[in-house]
Design an enzyme around this catalytic site. Sequence first.
Site, PDB file in Angstrom:
ATOM      1  CG  HIS A  47      -0.413   0.174   2.531  1.00  0.00           C
ATOM      2  ND1 HIS A  47      -0.218  -0.868   3.398  1.00  0.00           N
ATOM      3  CD2 HIS A  47       0.013   1.276   3.184  1.00  0.00           C
ATOM      4  CE1 HIS A  47       0.296  -0.419   4.524  1.00  0.00           C
ATOM      5  NE2 HIS A  47       0.441   0.880   4.425  1.00  0.00           N
ATOM      6  CG  ASP A  72      -0.054  -4.105   2.834  1.00  0.00           C
ATOM      7  OD1 ASP A  72       0.444  -3.468   1.886  1.00  0.00           O
ATOM      8  OD2 ASP A  72      -0.542  -3.561   3.843  1.00  0.00           O
ATOM      9  CB  SER A  97       3.168   1.329   6.211  1.00  0.00           C
ATOM     10  OG  SER A  97       1.964   1.319   6.918  1.00  0.00           O
TER      11      SER A  97
END
Length: 539
Positions: A124, A155, A233
């Site tokens: 993402h 992901d 992230s």
Amino acid sequence: MALMRGTIAGLVSRMRGDAFLTGRVARPVSIFVEESRRLVSYSRASALSPRKAFRPAEGARCLSWPHSRWGGSVDLSMTFDSIIKVYTVAASPNWFMPWQTKQQRESTGSGFIIEGRRIITNAHCVADQAHVMIRKHGDPTKYTARVVAVGHECDLALLTTDSEEFWEGTRPLSFGGIPELQDPVAVVGYPTGGDNISVSVGVVSRVEPQQYVHGATSLLAIQIDAAINPGNSGGPALINHEVVGVAFQSLEGAENIGFIIPVPIISHFLRDVEKNNGVYVGFPALGISCQAMENTQLRSFYGMTTNETGVLICKIRPLTDSAIKLKEHDVILEIDGQVVGNDGTVVFRNRERISFDYVLSRKFAGDKIEMGILRNGERMKIMVEAQPLKHLVPIQQYDLLPRYFIYAGLVFTPLSQPYLHEYGDDWYNTSPRRLCDRALMGEQQIEDQEAVILSQVLQDSTNAGYEALCNMQVLMCNDVKVLNLQHLVQLIHEGEKGEKDFHLIVLEDNRVIALRKDQATNCHAAILKRHRIASDVQL
């Protein structure tokens, strides 16, 4: 994508309609709705609202945290040169007007270097990317990067750069295993609140399958109490200089509940890319829906002995090997040599139990899975091939251009969940109910089948009156059932050469669109020019 509401909604839909797709025991929809709305995936530091951008500090901790299991402390600063800041410029498609893209947005995330001159980050962080740059710790220079492989389902993404200067002085991080409960862990990355590297610390709280917001699926994840904020992230979670996970999402409304992707999922992603010449294929599934057999009378009815446990197959998805090998109301007693509990779990280290999805997540596309089943009182062993599932309505369409076909101002497109997400965060309640139900419950009955819809009507005298038929599925064109968008284009072109004066398109509820071929041809180019559309088809 600091708060990925649309994707969260996609996850809710997957749990509502297709909880059976990997073979898990179905849970109540209300549970998935509540849990999914609270999960957020963090990578977009620039997208965080000012009101939530800063939180009061809870106290400083030294960089030598966490302590090793042998009593000493570990200096994490030696890993900093391997931890990367990722800068992304992305532009997502406009699914309502598929010939356009939305405004570009800038975001930041984290990553880390592994062997082979590769960088791992979250999918993402680079979804719908137009340009990616990376920067090392302590280096003012940004280097252009390219995406080598991406697995939106899990992901994860792989980046690299062709700059020799970037790789000077770097060394890859190595992977550890699945940490034990209460093991100390440090999450390192570049979260919001500053530009330099940041370390947050905590302990392992839970290890079990969780909902992956970005990928709209359920895979093994590790819950930690270290803060994971926008920008974190893709950063590594470390124990004693070894990577035990990749930070990827947190639980909204809760204090310091974050999730990291564990090493088995990372290894599966890397191995999958290697096996398939740089292309990510995905995690396989059985395509079955199961019911827990915790009721003694239910087990007795199906002929199970007192010491036998298992789950009941309630539904089998078409176009899978399970549809050939298994039958509804078979009882799964074992999977890949592991006994399945009445609640659908298998043994998982140190007296822990975990959903038997975990067994499937270790397999690759095309692998055979041995299943011990009970059928009509007979116990047998069956080999079932697991494959990634294809959906009638695609769940995710990252890095892809929308497909569409325009004819006489009628805009046709395959239904997808990103299309429904254009209705907003609460798309489940605001999007057309029929399309939403089809996205949740629809299944492919034929290979390459799609739900083609009339998405909108670009007004013209030729198509006047048909605007009320928007968001209906196309069933037939010129007396032939429509299989997918490409088939519809083919039928229209073949109809142009036919003897009939009209194109006849039948929608659901037996609604009919009739177009004179000569008038449709005459107005077609003018409609495209009026709406500044360069091409009438994108397949």
